[in-house]
Enzyme design. Structure first.
Site, short mmCIF file in Angstrom:
data_model
loop_
_atom_site.label_atom_id
_atom_site.label_comp_id
_atom_site.label_asym_id
_atom_site.label_seq_id
_atom_site.Cartn_x
_atom_site.Cartn_y
_atom_site.Cartn_z
N ALA A 143 0.87 -1.23 0.15
CA ALA A 143 0.10 0.19 -0.03
C ALA A 143 0.89 1.34 0.06
CB ALA A 143 -0.77 0.02 1.15
N GLY A 159 5.25 3.00 1.00
CA GLY A 159 6.85 2.79 1.22
C GLY A 159 7.38 1.68 0.13
N GLY A 193 7.15 -1.25 -0.39
CA GLY A 193 6.18 -2.17 -1.20
C GLY A 193 5.85 -1.58 -2.52
N ASP A 196 -2.27 -5.83 1.47
CA ASP A 196 -1.82 -4.98 2.54
C ASP A 196 -3.06 -4.98 3.60
OD1 ASP A 196 0.45 -2.59 2.75
OD2 ASP A 196 -0.95 -2.57 4.34
N ASP A 228 -4.01 -9.47 5.91
CA ASP A 228 -3.06 -9.72 6.83
C ASP A 228 -2.23 -11.00 6.71
OD1 ASP A 228 -1.68 -10.05 9.12
OD2 ASP A 228 -3.35 -9.60 10.41
N VAL A 229 -1.04 -10.66 6.32
CA VAL A 229 0.06 -11.81 5.81
C VAL A 229 0.09 -12.79 7.21
CG1 VAL A 229 1.16 -10.54 4.25
CG2 VAL A 229 2.17 -10.42 6.43
N ASN A 271 7.37 -8.36 1.38
CA ASN A 271 7.88 -7.38 1.57
C ASN A 271 7.10 -6.67 2.93
OD1 ASN A 271 8.94 -4.11 1.20
ND2 ASN A 271 6.72 -4.02 1.53
N TYR A 316 13.59 -7.67 15.95
CA TYR A 316 13.66 -7.11 14.60
C TYR A 316 14.73 -7.59 13.84
CZ TYR A 316 13.25 -4.05 10.24
OH TYR A 316 13.20 -3.60 9.05
N LYS A 345 14.91 -10.50 10.68
CA LYS A 345 15.54 -10.26 9.30
C LYS A 345 16.72 -10.95 9.13
CE LYS A 345 12.63 -7.07 8.00
NZ LYS A 345 11.94 -7.21 6.95
N1 LIG Z 1 12.30 1.91 5.78
C1 LIG Z 1 13.60 1.10 6.24
O1 LIG Z 1 14.50 1.94 6.67
C2 LIG Z 1 13.75 -0.10 5.95
C3 LIG Z 1 12.77 -1.05 5.77
N2 LIG Z 1 12.94 -2.29 5.62
C4 LIG Z 1 11.90 -3.29 5.42
O2 LIG Z 1 10.93 -3.00 4.15
C5 LIG Z 1 9.78 -3.47 4.35
C6 LIG Z 1 8.79 -2.39 4.03
O3 LIG Z 1 8.98 -1.50 4.85
P1 LIG Z 1 8.72 0.22 4.74
O4 LIG Z 1 8.07 0.61 3.31
O5 LIG Z 1 10.01 0.77 5.26
O6 LIG Z 1 7.75 0.39 5.82
P2 LIG Z 1 5.87 0.96 5.57
O7 LIG Z 1 5.55 0.95 7.25
O8 LIG Z 1 5.95 2.21 4.98
O9 LIG Z 1 5.12 -0.26 4.92
C7 LIG Z 1 4.98 -1.46 5.50
C8 LIG Z 1 3.68 -1.77 4.66
O10 LIG Z 1 3.64 -3.23 5.22
C9 LIG Z 1 2.22 -3.28 5.52
N3 LIG Z 1 1.88 -4.40 6.74
C10 LIG Z 1 2.34 -4.39 8.00
N4 LIG Z 1 1.88 -5.27 8.55
C11 LIG Z 1 1.20 -6.16 7.66
C12 LIG Z 1 0.46 -7.28 7.80
N5 LIG Z 1 0.31 -8.04 8.97
N6 LIG Z 1 -0.21 -7.78 6.51
C13 LIG Z 1 -0.20 -7.11 5.34
N7 LIG Z 1 0.49 -5.84 5.25
C14 LIG Z 1 1.12 -5.39 6.52
C15 LIG Z 1 1.93 -1.83 6.18
O11 LIG Z 1 0.25 -1.52 6.10
C16 LIG Z 1 2.36 -0.95 5.45
O12 LIG Z 1 1.70 -0.79 3.97
C17 LIG Z 1 9.83 -4.01 5.63
O13 LIG Z 1 9.89 -5.62 5.66
C18 LIG Z 1 10.70 -3.59 6.25
O14 LIG Z 1 11.25 -4.30 7.59
C19 LIG Z 1 13.95 -2.95 5.52
C20 LIG Z 1 15.22 -1.98 5.66
C21 LIG Z 1 15.15 -0.71 5.84
C1 LIG Z 2 21.57 -0.51 10.22
C2 LIG Z 2 20.34 -1.15 10.00
C3 LIG Z 2 19.40 -0.46 9.32
C4 LIG Z 2 17.96 -1.08 9.17
C5 LIG Z 2 16.85 -0.26 9.11
C6 LIG Z 2 15.65 -1.22 9.19
O1 LIG Z 2 15.63 -2.32 8.58
C7 LIG Z 2 14.32 -0.64 9.74
C8 LIG Z 2 14.29 0.45 10.52
C9 LIG Z 2 13.11 0.89 11.16
C10 LIG Z 2 12.92 1.84 12.12
C11 LIG Z 2 14.23 2.52 12.80
C12 LIG Z 2 13.48 3.74 13.38
C13 LIG Z 2 14.03 4.75 13.55
C14 LIG Z 2 15.56 5.13 12.93
C15 LIG Z 2 16.18 6.25 13.64
C16 LIG Z 2 16.00 7.52 13.36
C17 LIG Z 2 15.34 7.89 12.12
C18 LIG Z 2 15.56 9.60 11.71
C19 LIG Z 2 14.47 9.74 10.75
C20 LIG Z 2 14.68 11.25 10.12
O2 LIG Z 2 13.99 11.65 9.35
O3 LIG Z 2 15.74 11.93 10.44
#
Ligand SMILES: NC(=O)C1=CN([C@@H]2O[C@H](COP(=O)(O)OP(=O)(O)OC[C@H]3O[C@@H](n4cnc5c(N)ncnc54)[C@H](O)[C@@H]3O)[C@@H](O)[C@H]2O)C=CC1
Ligand SMILES: CCCCCC(=O)/C=C/C=C\C/C=C\C/C=C\CCCC(=O)O
Length: 268
Positions: A14, A16, A18, A36, A64-65, A91, A150, A154
């Site tokens: 939905a 980010g 994904g 999502d 819901d996954v 994702n 977390y 991963k």
């Molecule tokens: N943003 C980051 O810094 C990083 C994110 N990731 C990973 O990337 C993936 C996507 O995260 P982001 O896009 O960053 O976050 P986000 O929060 O923007 O997106 C996550 C999405 O997953 C959905 N979601 C959560 N629980 C769910 C469930 N039970 N069933 C179906 N959908 C569900 C949420 O509604 C949301 O749309 C995650 O696996 C996260 O761990 C990995 C490394 C860095």
């Molecule tokens: C080094 C490993 C990085 C992996 C990150 C990841 O998988 C998921 C992180 C999710 C949440 C981390 C939360 C906060 C991070 C800390 C600061 C963010 C500041 C954001 C800003 O806009 O400055």
């Protein structure tokens, strides 16, 4: 992987990363199902994509996954709707050290199930055409990270991907399995993590020392690399502001003496 006319399923699509991955897959000519729990954002994203890429190429499925029946039902819906399945991006993920069991369910248990379903629907021995699974891990799965649960989920995704990618699996199913490990990227997950203040401060420090935040298109470049490189199976790709690199080139004890490295057999 040539994606024109193929069918993809992306969880957590939905918003980010994904959403970014789903759009990159649409741009390459595939049809995409967005799964999502966030119905309003999911419908909005699907409507936006339908305008840009055609209503017949995108659908949203509320799922819901962590709910076994919902995830299984969603895979079946995708096959019924689009007539097949070629690519799965597992994702969906959360960071929540307080509700840590939920974190394991979303980030790891559901990814295991998503891989099993991918093999069931795409595996040649089950009547499928072969395909590709990309699991969203994290740099937190490769190095120490101040949110231990977390990080564990991963790291689990990395182990799952490497092991599913072993030759015997590919030989039977012709489904390759690879993982993407991004560092901190600007998405909603960073906004309000359920972590203690000291963990949060530690993360901010790591973020600064690591060179700062990536944006979604930076991570999508990693996805594109995995989509382009058909010789990769069980591969783990780190994506950071410093660039991209594959992990896991070290030989295991069984290959160390001969100095050989088990080659990946890629026939998907
Ligand atoms: N943003 C980051 O810094 C990083 C994110 N990731 C990973 O990337 C993936 C996507 O995260 P982001 O896009 O960053 O976050 P986000 O929060 O923007 O997106 C996550 C999405 O997953 C959905 N979601 C959560 N629980 C769910 C469930 N039970 N069933 C179906 N959908 C569900 C949420 O509604 C949301 O749309 C995650 O696996 C996260 O761990 C990995 C490394 C860095
Ligand atoms: C080094 C490993 C990085 C992996 C990150 C990841 O998988 C998921 C992180 C999710 C949440 C981390 C939360 C906060 C991070 C800390 C600061 C963010 C500041 C954001 C800003 O806009 O400055």
């Amino acid at each position: 992987m040539q994606l024109s006319g193929k069918v993809a399923l992306v969880t957590g699509a939905a918003q980010g990363l994904g959403k970014g991955c789903a759009e990159a897959i649409l741009e390459r000519g595939a049809k995409v199902a967005l799964l999502d729990t966030n119905e309003s954002a999911g419908q909005e994203t699907a409507a936006d994509f339908a305008l840009k890429y055609g209503a017949d190429r995108c659908t949203f499925i509320l799922c819901d996954v962590t709910a076994k029946d919902q995830l299984e039902g969603a895979f079946q819906k995708v096959v019924d709707h689009f007539g097949g399945l070629d690519l799965v991006v597992n994702n969906a993920g959360i960071l929540n050290e307080v509700q840590w069991e939920k974190c394991i369910d979303v980030n790891l248990v559901s990814v295991v199930r998503g891989c099993h379903l991918g093999l069931r629907y795409m595996g040649k021995q089950n009547g499928g055409n072969g395909g590709l699974i990309i699991n969203m891990s994290s740099v937190a799965g490769l190095y120490a990270f101040p949110s231990p649960v977390y990080a564990t989920t991963k790291a689990g995704v990395v182990g799952l991907t490497r092991s599913l990618g072993m030759d015997y699996k590919l030989g039977r199913d012709c489904v390759r399995v690879n993982a993407l490990c991004p560092s901190f990227t600007t998405t909603a997950i960073l906004a309000d993590p359920e972590v203690p203040e000291d963990q949060y401060q530690h993360m901010k420090d790591m973020l600064e020392r690591g060179g700062g935040l990536m944006q979604i298109p930076d991570v999508v470049k990693g996805l594109a690399k995995l989509l382009d490189e058909d010789d990769k199976n069980g591969a783990v790709l780190e994506v950071t502001v410093q660039g991209m690199k594959y992990h896991g080139d070290e030989s295991g004890p069984w290959d160390r003496e001969s100095g050989t490295h088990q080659p990946n057999l890629c026939i998907a």
